[in-house]
Design an enzyme around this catalytic site. Structure first.
Site, PDB file in Angstrom:
ATOM      1  N   ALA A 142      -7.397  -7.647  -8.603  1.00  0.00           N
ATOM      2  CA  ALA A 142      -8.459  -8.406  -7.923  1.00  0.00           C
ATOM      3  C   ALA A 142      -9.055  -9.507  -8.784  1.00  0.00           C
ATOM      4  O   ALA A 142      -9.352 -10.603  -8.290  1.00  0.00           O
ATOM      5  CB  ALA A 142      -9.559  -7.444  -7.476  1.00  0.00           C
TER       6      ALA A 142
ATOM      7  N   ASN B  59      -7.195  -2.232  24.368  1.00  0.00           N
ATOM      8  CA  ASN B  59      -6.150  -1.386  24.942  1.00  0.00           C
ATOM      9  C   ASN B  59      -6.710  -0.075  25.485  1.00  0.00           C
ATOM     10  O   ASN B  59      -5.960   0.858  25.763  1.00  0.00           O
ATOM     11  CB  ASN B  59      -5.058  -1.102  23.909  1.00  0.00           C
ATOM     12  CG  ASN B  59      -5.570  -0.318  22.709  1.00  0.00           C
ATOM     13  OD1 ASN B  59      -6.767  -0.125  22.540  1.00  0.00           O
ATOM     14  ND2 ASN B  59      -4.654   0.117  21.864  1.00  0.00           N
TER      15      ASN B  59
ATOM     16  N   SER C  53     -11.360  -0.734  -0.701  1.00  0.00           N
ATOM     17  CA  SER C  53     -10.007  -0.733  -0.126  1.00  0.00           C
ATOM     18  C   SER C  53     -10.021  -1.160   1.327  1.00  0.00           C
ATOM     19  O   SER C  53      -9.005  -1.645   1.845  1.00  0.00           O
ATOM     20  CB  SER C  53      -9.401   0.671  -0.212  1.00  0.00           C
ATOM     21  OG  SER C  53      -8.870   0.913  -1.486  1.00  0.00           O
TER      22      SER C  53
ATOM     23  N   ASN D 294     -13.746   0.294  -6.853  1.00  0.00           N
ATOM     24  CA  ASN D 294     -14.814   1.252  -6.560  1.00  0.00           C
ATOM     25  C   ASN D 294     -15.405   1.849  -7.831  1.00  0.00           C
ATOM     26  O   ASN D 294     -15.893   2.975  -7.832  1.00  0.00           O
ATOM     27  CB  ASN D 294     -14.276   2.382  -5.672  1.00  0.00           C
ATOM     28  CG  ASN D 294     -13.728   1.859  -4.362  1.00  0.00           C
ATOM     29  OD1 ASN D 294     -14.197   0.855  -3.826  1.00  0.00           O
ATOM     30  ND2 ASN D 294     -12.714   2.521  -3.840  1.00  0.00           N
TER      31      ASN D 294
ATOM     32  N   ASP E  23       0.847  -1.195   0.000  1.00  0.00           N
ATOM     33  CA  ASP E  23       0.000   0.000   0.000  1.00  0.00           C
ATOM     34  C   ASP E  23       0.883   1.246   0.000  1.00  0.00           C
ATOM     35  O   ASP E  23       2.062   1.178  -0.359  1.00  0.00           O
ATOM     36  CB  ASP E  23      -0.933  -0.031   1.219  1.00  0.00           C
ATOM     37  CG  ASP E  23      -2.294   0.563   0.925  1.00  0.00           C
ATOM     38  OD1 ASP E  23      -2.375   1.793   0.775  1.00  0.00           O
ATOM     39  OD2 ASP E  23      -3.261  -0.203   0.841  1.00  0.00           O
TER      40      ASP E  23
ATOM     41  N   HIS F  18      -3.465   6.303   3.182  1.00  0.00           N
ATOM     42  CA  HIS F  18      -4.264   5.122   2.847  1.00  0.00           C
ATOM     43  C   HIS F  18      -3.746   3.867   3.540  1.00  0.00           C
ATOM     44  O   HIS F  18      -4.516   3.068   4.092  1.00  0.00           O
ATOM     45  CB  HIS F  18      -4.263   4.939   1.327  1.00  0.00           C
ATOM     46  CG  HIS F  18      -5.217   3.923   0.805  1.00  0.00           C
ATOM     47  ND1 HIS F  18      -4.876   2.600   0.632  1.00  0.00           N
ATOM     48  CD2 HIS F  18      -6.507   4.032   0.406  1.00  0.00           C
ATOM     49  CE1 HIS F  18      -5.908   1.938   0.133  1.00  0.00           C
ATOM     50  NE2 HIS F  18      -6.925   2.784  -0.015  1.00  0.00           N
TER      51      HIS F  18
ATOM     52  N   VAL G 274      -9.905   2.117  18.422  1.00  0.00           N
ATOM     53  CA  VAL G 274     -10.657   1.069  17.744  1.00  0.00           C
ATOM     54  C   VAL G 274      -9.933  -0.267  17.895  1.00  0.00           C
ATOM     55  O   VAL G 274      -8.816  -0.341  18.405  1.00  0.00           O
ATOM     56  CB  VAL G 274     -10.815   1.417  16.255  1.00  0.00           C
ATOM     57  CG1 VAL G 274     -11.647   2.677  16.075  1.00  0.00           C
ATOM     58  CG2 VAL G 274      -9.452   1.569  15.570  1.00  0.00           C
TER      59      VAL G 274
ATOM     60  N   VAL H 141      -6.687 -14.815  -7.015  1.00  0.00           N
ATOM     61  CA  VAL H 141      -6.849 -13.735  -6.045  1.00  0.00           C
ATOM     62  C   VAL H 141      -8.255 -13.796  -5.451  1.00  0.00           C
ATOM     63  O   VAL H 141      -9.232 -14.042  -6.172  1.00  0.00           O
ATOM     64  CB  VAL H 141      -6.627 -12.361  -6.711  1.00  0.00           C
ATOM     65  CG1 VAL H 141      -6.872 -11.230  -5.726  1.00  0.00           C
ATOM     66  CG2 VAL H 141      -5.225 -12.268  -7.281  1.00  0.00           C
TER      67      VAL H 141
END
Length: 565
Positions: free
Chosen positions: A316, A218, A374, A306, A163, A204, A222, A321
Site C-alpha cells: 500500500a 437482482n 481489506s 489493520n 487475493d 477472504h 447485497v 499505489v
C-alpha cells in the site's frame, strides 16, 4: 506526476469532448421546428425528451435565469405561454411544446436574461431491490445511488482481484467473474470459470469480490459498488507448510501483478490488493511491478493495513499505489486502520459492532459481515470501475487526482488518518461525467525503496577504497554505499569513527541493508566524501545516526550534519 497514457489517447478524449460540446451547443442554439418535439405516451401526446446528461427535458418547460428584472410574461404570451418565478432570479416558463423553440430564441434575445435551459426530469436516485440493501450503510455514506444514476458499471471494465481466490459460482458473483486463475505457485494455472478458486478455504477473496461487484438489483442479498464489472480472480494463497495457508507470498503477488498488467486480452483496468504486511520500505521488485502496471494504464489500489496508527504497509505505501484506510458507520477512522503519510483515501471499512460492519458475499454461498481496510480498498476499486465505465481512457494519474479532489475531507484537509478524505462516489462520477479538466494529482510523500544491487565484479578485479596500495576506510565506505543505494534510496545513514572497529561493528546493525555505514576521522570536519554520499543517498530530512555523538566524532561533524538538514 503526468499522464502515463500516450498522447493520441488523450487527444481522443479531448476530441470526443469537443464533439459532444459542439453537438450540444448546436442543439441548444437551433430553434425547433413545429412538431419536432418527441411525442408519445405522456398526457397531451408529449413525452420527456432524453438528453445527453442523463436528465429528461420536460416538454414545453424552460428555466430562465435572470441578471435583472425582466418582464417575461409579455415575451412568451404570443407563443401561448406563461411565466412564474420559482426564486428571485429563476423563472419557470411554460409554452406549448411545439412553440418551445421559438419561445426559447425570443427569451435568449432579452437583455438581462442570463440563461435559458430545459426543465429536466431528474429520476429518483437509483436504489436496487436487493433484500439487504437497507443494511449497506456504506453506499449511503458515499452517495453511491447518485453515482448509479450515471452508471452501474460495465463488464468491459476489468478488476484484477489478487487475493485468496473467489467462489465463482456464488449467485451474486457468477455473472461478473470473467476468469479464474491460481497463481499461488508463482505460475498461472487457469481454472474453469465458476469454480471455487479459494483452495485454502479462507473466504477472504469472495468477501472482497462482493464489495467490488456483487450483482445489484437482482432481488436478493447485497449490491456491490459496481453492479456490472469484469472480475479477474487471481488466487495467491500460499501453502507455506503442508496443510496450512499462512498468507500470500511476494512471488505469487508479483506474478499476479504481472499477469494482470500483461493479460492476454490487454492490461486490466484496476488491480485490488487487499493484502500486505508492515514494512518500512518498498521492495524494488514491487516498485518495478507497480511502475510497469501504471505505464500500461492500470490503477493499483491496496489496503493501508489493520496495524493501527503510524504503521506503513507494503504494497500500500509503495510509490504509485492508492492506499486506502477505513472509516466506520459514523465516518470516523477506527483504531485498527493504519495512519501514516502514505494513506491516500479512506472508505467504508466497518466498525466494532456487528451492525456497523460491512455486509458482503460469503464463500458459503450466502452473506457475511466483515470489517477492515481489506474491504475499504475494494470499495475504492469499485468506484474506479464506475469511473472507467464512463471514461475508459482515464489515466492512473487522472483517476488518482479525481479521487483526491472529490473526497470528503470534513474540512480537515489532508491528514495521516484519512489521507485526502473519504471516497465520494457521486462526486467522482460527476467530475468524470462532465469531462472537467483534470489537474495532476498531489505529490506523494517519499517512501523509501529498498535497492539492493549486485556487487558482482566487472571485467577484472576491483579493490574498493584503495589508495596508493592502502585501504582508505572513508573512501571504501562511500564506494560501497554507491554500489548498494541509488539516489535517495536509503532510509537513514550511520556515521562512525574511522579508527574504531567496535563502533563500526555496532553501527552495522543499524544499516541492515536500508542505510549506508560511513566513516569519518574523529575531531575533524565532515569529510567531503561523506558529505557527498549523504546528499546522494538520503532524501531530504532523513535521519543520520552519529555513533558516540559529539564525544565520539567531535562537534564539527554534528554541526555539519545539522547544517545539511
Amino acid at each position: 506526476m503526468t499522464s502515463m497514457f500516450p498522447h493520441h489517447r488523450v487527444l481522443a478524449v479531448r476530441c470526443a469532448a469537443l464533439l459532444a460540446f459542439l453537438l450540444t451547443a448546436m442543439t441548444a442554439a437551433a430553434p425547433a421546428a413545429a412538431g419536432q418535439e418527441a411525442s408519445g405516451g405522456a398526457p397531451g401526446g408529449h413525452a420527456p425528451v432524453a438528453t445527453h446528461d442523463g436528465g429528461d427535458a420536460l416538454p414545453g418547460r424552460l428555466l430562465v435565469t435572470l441578471d435583472a428584472d425582466v418582464a417575461l410574461g409579455s415575451t412568451v404570451a404570443p407563443f401561448g405561454g406563461s411565466a412564474e418565478p420559482i426564486s428571485d432570479s429563476v423563472h419557470l416558463v411554460r409554452v406549448p411544446p411545439a412553440r418551445r423553440g421559438e419561445a426559447e430564441l425570443a427569451l435568449r434575445r432579452l437583455p438581462g436574461v442570463r440563461a435559458v435551459e430545459p426543465d429536466r426530469l431528474r429520476p429518483w436516485a437509483r436504489v436496487p431491490d436487493d433484500a439487504q440493501f437497507a443494511e449497506q450503510w456504506s453506499h449511503t455514506m458515499t452517495l453511491a445511488p447518485r453515482a448509479w444514476d450515471t452508471t452501474v458499471g460495465s463488464r468491459d471494465v476489468r478488476v484484477a482481484l489478487i487475493d485468496s481466490g473467489v467462489r465463482g459460482n456464488h449467485a451474486e458473483l457468477a455473472g461478473n467473474v470473467l476468469e479464474q486463475v491460481d497463481l499461488s505457485s508463482g505460475a498461472p494455472v487457469p481454472r474453469a470459470r465458476g469454480v471455487d478458486n479459494d483452495t485454502c478455504e479462507i473466504g477472504h477473496g469472495t468477501q472482497v469480490a462482493g464489495i467490488i461487484g456483487a450483482a445489484g438489483d437482482n432481488g436478493m442479498g447485497v449490491a456491490g459498488v459496481a453492479w456490472e464489472v469484469g472480475i479477474i480472480d487471481l488466487a495467491v494463497s500460499a501453502l507455506a507448510t503442508p496443510g496450512s495457508c499462512d498468507g500470500a507470498s511476494d512471488s505469487a503477488i508479483l506474478a499476479a501483478l504481472h499477469y494482470a498488467t500483461y493479460h492476454p486480452s490487454g492490461p486490466v483496468d484496476v488491480v485490488n490488493l487487499s493484502v500486505g504486511g508492515r514494512q518500512a520500505f518498498c521492495p524494488e521488485a514491487y516498485e518495478r511491478a507497480i511502475d510497469e502496471a501504471r505505464r500500461e494504464g492500470v490503477v493499483v489500489i491496496a489496503a493501508a493495513g489493520n496495524s493501527g496508527p503510524e504503521t506503513a504497509q507494503v504494497p500500500a505505501s509503495c510509490p504509485g499505489v492508492i492506499a486506502v484506510g477505513a472509516v466506520d458507520v459514523d465516518g470516523r477512522v477506527p483504531s485498527y486502520s493504519a495512519t501514516n503519510p502514505w494513506v491516500d483515501l479512506v472508505a467504508p471499512g466497518g466498525g466494532d459492532s456487528t451492525s456497523h460492519m460491512l455486509l458482503t458475499t460469503s464463500r458459503r454461498g450466502d452473506w457475511t459481515r466483515v470489517r477492515g481496510t481489506s474491504f475499504a480498498a475494494p470499495y475504492v476499486s469499485g468506484v474506479v470501475a464506475l469511473m472507467r465505465a464512463v471514461n475508459p481512457l482515464l489515466s492512473p494519474d487522472e483517476v488518482e487526482s479525481v479521487l483526491e479532489r472529490s473526497a470528503h475531507d470534513g474540512g480537515l484537509g489532508r491528514t495521516d488518518a484519512q489521507g485526502w478524505g473519504r471516497v465520494h462516489a457521486a462526486r467522482a462520477l460527476s467530475w468524470v461525467r462532465r469531462d472537467l479538466s483534470i489537474p495532476p494529482p498531489e505529490a506523494e510523500p517519499y517512501f523509501p525503496v529498498l535497492r539492493v544491487h549486485s556487487l558482482a565484479p566487472g571485467p577484472g578485479p576491483e579493490r574498493l577504497g584503495s589508495h596508493d596500495g592502502a585501504t582508505d576506510p572513508v573512501l571504501q565506505a562511500a564506494q560501497v554505499s554507491r554500489a548498494v543505494f541509488r539516489e535517495a534510496g536509503a532510509v537513514h545513514a550511520v556515521v562512525a569513527r574511522a579508527d574504531d572497529f567496535a563502533d563500526a561493528l555496532a553501527g552495522s546493525a543499524l544499516g541492515m541493508g536500508v542505510g549506508p555505514l560511513l566513516f569519518n576521522a574523529p575531531g575533524q570536519e565532515l569529510s567531503p566524501q561523506v558529505r557527498k554520499e549523504l546528499r546522494r543517498a538520503l532524501p531530504a530530512g532523513a535521519r543520520v545516526y552519529v555513533l558516540g555523538g559529539e564525544r565520539g566524532l567531535g562537534r564539527g561533524v554534528a554541526d555539519d550534519l545539522r547544517g545539511m538538514g
